[in-house]
Design an enzyme around this catalytic site. Structure first.
Site, PDB file in Angstrom:
ATOM      1  N   SER A   1       0.614  -1.316   0.140  1.00  0.00           N
ATOM      2  CA  SER A   1      -0.291   0.060   0.070  1.00  0.00           C
ATOM      3  C   SER A   1       0.387   1.422  -0.357  1.00  0.00           C
ATOM      4  O   SER A   1       0.248   2.097  -0.793  1.00  0.00           O
ATOM      5  CB  SER A   1      -0.783   0.062   1.460  1.00  0.00           C
TER       6      SER A   1
ATOM      7  N   GLN B   1     -24.246 -19.699  -1.800  1.00  0.00           N
ATOM      8  CA  GLN B   1     -25.287 -20.433  -1.144  1.00  0.00           C
ATOM      9  C   GLN B   1     -26.042 -20.188  -1.412  1.00  0.00           C
ATOM     10  O   GLN B   1     -26.732 -21.629  -0.598  1.00  0.00           O
ATOM     11  CB  GLN B   1     -25.329 -18.648  -0.181  1.00  0.00           C
TER      12      GLN B   1
ATOM     13  N   GLU C   1      -3.916  -4.086  -6.906  1.00  0.00           N
ATOM     14  CA  GLU C   1      -3.991  -3.165  -7.802  1.00  0.00           C
ATOM     15  C   GLU C   1      -4.388  -1.946  -6.913  1.00  0.00           C
ATOM     16  O   GLU C   1      -5.228  -1.132  -6.979  1.00  0.00           O
ATOM     17  CB  GLU C   1      -4.684  -2.905  -9.049  1.00  0.00           C
TER      18      GLU C   1
HETATM   19  N1  COS Z   1      -1.850  11.119 -10.131  1.00  0.00           N
HETATM   20  C1  COS Z   1      -0.609  11.812 -10.730  1.00  0.00           C
HETATM   21  N2  COS Z   1       0.116  12.685  -9.365  1.00  0.00           N
HETATM   22  C2  COS Z   1      -0.101  11.632  -8.159  1.00  0.00           C
HETATM   23  C3  COS Z   1      -1.439  10.475  -7.753  1.00  0.00           C
HETATM   24  C4  COS Z   1      -2.214  10.975  -9.222  1.00  0.00           C
HETATM   25  N3  COS Z   1      -3.059   9.490  -9.379  1.00  0.00           N
HETATM   26  N4  COS Z   1      -1.243   9.952  -6.532  1.00  0.00           N
HETATM   27  C5  COS Z   1      -0.156  11.306  -6.664  1.00  0.00           C
HETATM   28  N5  COS Z   1       0.239  11.663  -7.124  1.00  0.00           N
HETATM   29  C6  COS Z   1       1.435  12.546  -7.020  1.00  0.00           C
HETATM   30  C7  COS Z   1       0.858  13.351  -4.893  1.00  0.00           C
HETATM   31  O1  COS Z   1       0.326  14.694  -6.113  1.00  0.00           O
HETATM   32  C8  COS Z   1       2.193  13.768  -4.657  1.00  0.00           C
HETATM   33  O2  COS Z   1       3.176  13.873  -6.332  1.00  0.00           O
HETATM   34  P1  COS Z   1       4.271  16.332  -5.463  1.00  0.00           P
HETATM   35  O3  COS Z   1       5.072  15.099  -4.391  1.00  0.00           O
HETATM   36  O4  COS Z   1       4.570  17.103  -5.916  1.00  0.00           O
HETATM   37  O5  COS Z   1       3.224  16.341  -4.034  1.00  0.00           O
HETATM   38  C9  COS Z   1       2.810  12.549  -5.282  1.00  0.00           C
HETATM   39  O6  COS Z   1       1.921  11.480  -6.388  1.00  0.00           O
HETATM   40  C10 COS Z   1       3.502  11.761  -4.197  1.00  0.00           C
HETATM   41  O7  COS Z   1       1.848  11.283  -3.316  1.00  0.00           O
HETATM   42  P2  COS Z   1       1.561  11.178  -1.960  1.00  0.00           P
HETATM   43  O8  COS Z   1       2.190  11.642  -1.044  1.00  0.00           O
HETATM   44  O9  COS Z   1      -0.196  11.343  -2.107  1.00  0.00           O
HETATM   45  O10 COS Z   1       1.519   9.676  -1.837  1.00  0.00           O
HETATM   46  P3  COS Z   1       1.721   8.540  -0.702  1.00  0.00           P
HETATM   47  O11 COS Z   1       2.500   8.194  -0.425  1.00  0.00           O
HETATM   48  O12 COS Z   1       0.949   8.829   0.841  1.00  0.00           O
HETATM   49  O13 COS Z   1       0.970   7.546  -1.498  1.00  0.00           O
HETATM   50  C11 COS Z   1      -1.401   5.928  -1.944  1.00  0.00           C
HETATM   51  C12 COS Z   1      -0.599   7.516  -1.713  1.00  0.00           C
HETATM   52  C13 COS Z   1      -1.681   5.648  -0.685  1.00  0.00           C
HETATM   53  C14 COS Z   1      -2.504   6.621  -2.946  1.00  0.00           C
HETATM   54  C15 COS Z   1      -0.422   5.251  -2.809  1.00  0.00           C
HETATM   55  O14 COS Z   1       1.296   4.712  -2.027  1.00  0.00           O
HETATM   56  C16 COS Z   1      -1.121   3.989  -3.741  1.00  0.00           C
HETATM   57  O15 COS Z   1      -1.719   4.304  -4.974  1.00  0.00           O
HETATM   58  N6  COS Z   1      -0.961   2.842  -2.895  1.00  0.00           N
HETATM   59  C17 COS Z   1      -1.675   1.937  -3.415  1.00  0.00           C
HETATM   60  C18 COS Z   1      -0.140   1.121  -4.293  1.00  0.00           C
HETATM   61  C19 COS Z   1      -0.618   0.155  -5.236  1.00  0.00           C
HETATM   62  O16 COS Z   1      -1.567   0.217  -6.034  1.00  0.00           O
HETATM   63  N7  COS Z   1      -0.222  -1.223  -5.401  1.00  0.00           N
HETATM   64  C20 COS Z   1      -0.997  -2.212  -6.437  1.00  0.00           C
HETATM   65  C21 COS Z   1       0.509  -2.917  -6.387  1.00  0.00           C
HETATM   66  S1  COS Z   1       0.712  -2.397  -8.094  1.00  0.00           S
HETATM   67  S2  COS Z   1      -0.007  -4.037  -9.011  1.00  0.00           S
END
Ligand code: COS
Length: 384
Positions: free
Chosen positions: A131, A336, A363
């Site tokens: 995550s 079920q 994902e």
């Molecule tokens: N599109 C463009 N930019 C994005 C974005 C998106 N959808 N989501 C985040 N960003 C950008 C943010 O704006 C931020 O940029 P700045 O540093 O310029 O502010 C940067 O990326 C970091 O974003 P954020 O601080 O929100 O990141 P986090 O570490 O808090 O993570 C989540 C956000 C939890 C949403 C992310 O880690 C995630 O999607 N995790 C799940 C991953 C996943 O799906 N794994 C499955 C395996 S892959 S099959």
């Protein structure tokens, strides 16, 4: 319900349904039992040009979009989610090239991908970065004209089977998410090998393996976009692919629902087919309501993406959450309705229920999807 699909979209739906009925349904039980990769079915899909569905025509594809991909994924999922995952994961791995590749990279890789000659895999997850995607520890160090990659990716769908890998690695560990970069790595590159093949609860026709990079050298030009852009590439890739996970939910739920209806018409208890009992009818009705609502949502979001919309994170997460939570409920209720029979491997619904569970996890877990939705809600509220 009529979704006003074009003639072309109906043709795609019918073609994939035919492949699913003729090739996937007869094979699914054995593929699941033996945890066997569905190469034969992938070849049929390739011959039908379906790997190129969403690839632009100038790069050898059919030039269709998200909706057509969702339709194809839904039809495969109705028959076997393991097979559908294999197909959809190749699309997932292709998105970084499609969205961020240079013209040269696209010319080099997309025609083979579209022709189904080379499968693709997407490598983001690691042991300590699920995550928390920004927590990846795999590194890519620039050394002359090459990047040297070190680290291990975990739970990678199509790992070992795919020929092309789009992976995320840290080029600057001090910068967190902004220090990640995305790369294209080809199978057979020295220093790139595969770890253990996972034994899974469901989607057992799909392969899940570790990717191991040990001083793996790739040409400098295999970076996608520019250094530091990897996290954005990963997020945008997932934004585009998550609606397809919703389509998987719609498909597997539809498959389980049809099995439950068929069974309920045949199963006699108290002198009547069980479908004549209101308790069973209500369960089937709830399943029908939920599937249709999820399909309408998935198609609407796919059409929104195809309109060229830029802000799709919230809507694709909404489609993913709704359709996959629905799929878990519907497949569980299909078991079920079928009672003891539903629990036995003789019928396909126990596999469908096992398969469906992954949709709430991969994902991005459905909890993370709610974070994504929440973050956009906050931004939207601040603009008002
Ligand atoms: N599109 C463009 N930019 C994005 C974005 C998106 N959808 N989501 C985040 N960003 C950008 C943010 O704006 C931020 O940029 P700045 O540093 O310029 O502010 C940067 O990326 C970091 O974003 P954020 O601080 O929100 O990141 P986090 O570490 O808090 O993570 C989540 C956000 C939890 C949403 C992310 O880690 C995630 O999607 N995790 C799940 C991953 C996943 O799906 N794994 C499955 C395996 S892959 S099959």
């Amino acid at each position: 319900m009529d979704y006003f699909l074009t003639e072309d979209q109906v043709m795609i739906k019918e073609l994939v349904r035919q492949i699913a009925e003729e090739k996937v349904v007869p094979a699914r039980e054995e593929l699941d039992e033996k945890e066997e990769f569905p190469w034969g079915i992938m070849e049929v899909i390739a011959q039908s040009d379906l790997f190129g569905l969403f690839v632009p025509e100038e790069f050898g594809g059919l030039g269709r979009g998200s909706l057509e991909l969702c339709i194809a994924v839904e039809e495969l999922s109705r028959a076997c989610l393991g097979v559908a995952t294999t197909y959809a994961a190749s699309a997932l791995g292709t998105y970084p090239i499609l969205l961020f590749g240079t013209d040269e990279q696209k010319k080099k890789y997309l025609p083979d991908i579209a022709a189904g000659k080379r499968l693709v895999a997407f490598g983001l997850t690691e042991a300590n970065a699920g995550s928390d995607a920004a927590g990846i520890q795999t590194t890519a160090q620039l050394d002359g004209n090459e990047y040297v990659i070190n680290g291990t990716k975990q739970w990678i769908t199509n790992g070992g089977e795919a020929e092309i890998y789009t992976i995320i690695a840290m080029t600057d560990k001090t910068k967190g998410a902004r220090g990640a970069s995305a790369f294209i790595v080809e199978k057979d590159t020295p220093g790139f090998s595969f770890g253990k093949k996972e034994k899974k609860m469901g989607i057992r026709a799909s392969t899940t393996r570790e990717l191991v990079f040990d001083n793996c050298r790739i040409p400098k030009e295999n970076i996608l976009a520019r250094p530091g852009y990897g996290f954005i590439i990963a997020m945008k890739t997932l934004d585009n692919s998550r609606t397809g996970v919703g389509a998987q939910g719609v498909g597997v739920a539809q498959g389980a629902f049809e099995e439950a209806v068929k069974f309920a018409r045949q199963r006699i208890q108290f002198g009547h087919p069980i479908i004549s009992f209101q308790a069973v009818q209500h369960m089937l009705s709830d399943m029908a309501i939920e599937i249709e609502a999820a399909r309408a949502l998935v198609y609407a979001v796919a059409r929104y993406i195809d309109s060229g919309a830029k802000e799709i994170s919230k809507d694709s997460a909404i489609a993913k959450v709704f359709a996959t939570d629905m799929a878990m409920r519907v497949t569980t209720n299909a078991v079920q309705v079928m009672g003891g029979s539903g629990y036995m491997r003789e019928y396909p619904v126990e596999k469908m229920m096992r398969d469906a569970k992954i949709l709430q996890i991969y994902e991005g877990t459905n909890q993370i999807q709610r974070n994504v939705i929440g973050q956009v809600l906050i931004k939207e509220a601040a603009k008002r």
